[in-house]
Design an enzyme around this catalytic site. Structure first.
Site, mmCIF file in Angstrom:
data_model
loop_
_atom_site.group_PDB
_atom_site.id
_atom_site.type_symbol
_atom_site.label_atom_id
_atom_site.label_comp_id
_atom_site.label_asym_id
_atom_site.label_seq_id
_atom_site.Cartn_x
_atom_site.Cartn_y
_atom_site.Cartn_z
ATOM 1 N N GLU A 27 0.845 -1.184 0.000
ATOM 2 C CA GLU A 27 0.000 0.000 0.000
ATOM 3 C C GLU A 27 0.883 1.238 0.000
ATOM 4 O OE1 GLU A 27 -4.073 -0.707 2.277
ATOM 5 O OE2 GLU A 27 -2.356 -0.973 3.596
ATOM 6 N N ARG A 119 -23.935 0.467 7.707
ATOM 7 C CA ARG A 119 -24.861 0.754 8.805
ATOM 8 C C ARG A 119 -24.922 2.261 8.999
ATOM 9 N NH1 ARG A 119 -21.257 2.311 12.608
ATOM 10 N NH2 ARG A 119 -19.210 1.305 12.658
ATOM 11 N N ARG A 165 -17.947 13.953 20.835
ATOM 12 C CA ARG A 165 -18.301 12.725 21.549
ATOM 13 C C ARG A 165 -17.851 12.853 23.001
ATOM 14 N NH1 ARG A 165 -17.290 7.439 17.754
ATOM 15 N NH2 ARG A 165 -17.786 8.360 15.729
#
Length: 280
Positions: A27, A119, A165
């Site tokens: 990569e 999701r 958060r």
């Protein structure tokens, strides 16, 4: 190159032993990259995007603060990125709400696909805030067999949204978990402020689950005003009885790094070390 040649046979042997296949791939190394994700909705035949979220401010690969849209993208690059997400979703006949995640290399102006989360995600409210689309409702409609009712030209982006958060962790003690009983909580309010939480005075924060206590989401017409609104909301927020990341968010939202919008996936951990030592 010499180190790579030494390590390659070891990696191949490990892969062959674990998976019965010694194939490996390389990569590209990105020394500085942003984590940007694109929200999509699909019905198995057609997909639309709802623009992107900036998710680079992370600790140990866990997101701390997100914003939409990303301050790093030009309109042209945003169009390319979001169109690629739609093509990927349609190519696999994706059905439901989903998020395609990318690394963005600012030095080259290129983005690279990482994975897809199939999701709804924790940070979906900031996408709802800038588009006015109820993602959960649309996801449920599709799950009930209805076709996608949104067209791409129906979806417009307005303003800037941020999400902090709030976790039951002590950032001054290496983010040690903080289960216990919440003795007092006072949520901020006003236009453009949303709180998603299960916390109330007297509730027990158990040690068994994710430490997320609440999501504080703000929206405003531009980024400076959104940052100011988040700073005000964090100052109004009161939470007692358990340790939390509230102080960290108050410091982060006031930081020059965040105001400038110049950061990558490594920036937050560097900034936190200085903050914990009282240098920022």
């Amino acid at each position: 190159e010499a180190a790579l040649r030494d390590q390659m046979p070891l990696a191949q042997a490990e892969a062959a032993a674990a998976f019965g296949d010694g194939g490996v791939y390389l990569e590209r190394y990105l020394p500085r990259a942003r984590h940007i994700e694109v929200q999509i909705l699909g019905d198995g035949q057609r997909a639309v995007h709802l623009f992107e979220r900036e998710c680079s401010l992370q600790r140990r690969r866990q997101k701390i603060l997100e914003e939409a849209p990303s301050p790093a993208l030009s309109p042209q690059l945003r169009a390319r990125l979001c169109e690629s997400a739609v093509r990927l979703a349609e190519a696999v006949g994706y059905c439901g709400a989903g998020t395609l995640e990318y690394l963005y290399d600012e030095t080259r102006g290129e983005f690279y696909f990482i994975e897809m989360n199939t999701r709804i995600q924790v940070e979906h409210p900031i996408t709802e805030a800038i588009t006015g689309v109820d993602l959960v409702r649309e996801m449920l409609r599709i799950a009930d067999g209805e076709p996608l009712r949104l067209r791409q030209e129906d979806i417009a982006m307005r303003g800037v949204a941020l999400e902090c958060r709030l976790n039951a962790e002590d950032p001054q003690r290496n983010f040690a978990p903080g289960p216990g009983v919440v003795s007092q909580v006072r949520w901020p309010g006003g236009p453009g402020v949303r709180v998603d939480s299960m916390v109330y005075p007297g509730c027990v924060v158990p040690p068994y689950y994710d430490s997320l206590l609440a999501k504080l989401i703000v929206w405003d017409e531009d980024r400076p005003q959104a940052l100011a609104r988040m700073a005000r909301a964090l100052d109004e927020l009161e939470l007692e009885g358990v340790p939390s990341t509230l102080a960290l968010h108050r410091a982060l939202i006031a930081s020059p790094m965040l105001a400038a919008g110049e950061f990558d996936t490594n920036s937050l951990e560097t900034w936190m070390r200085d903050w914990q030592e009282g240098k920022s």
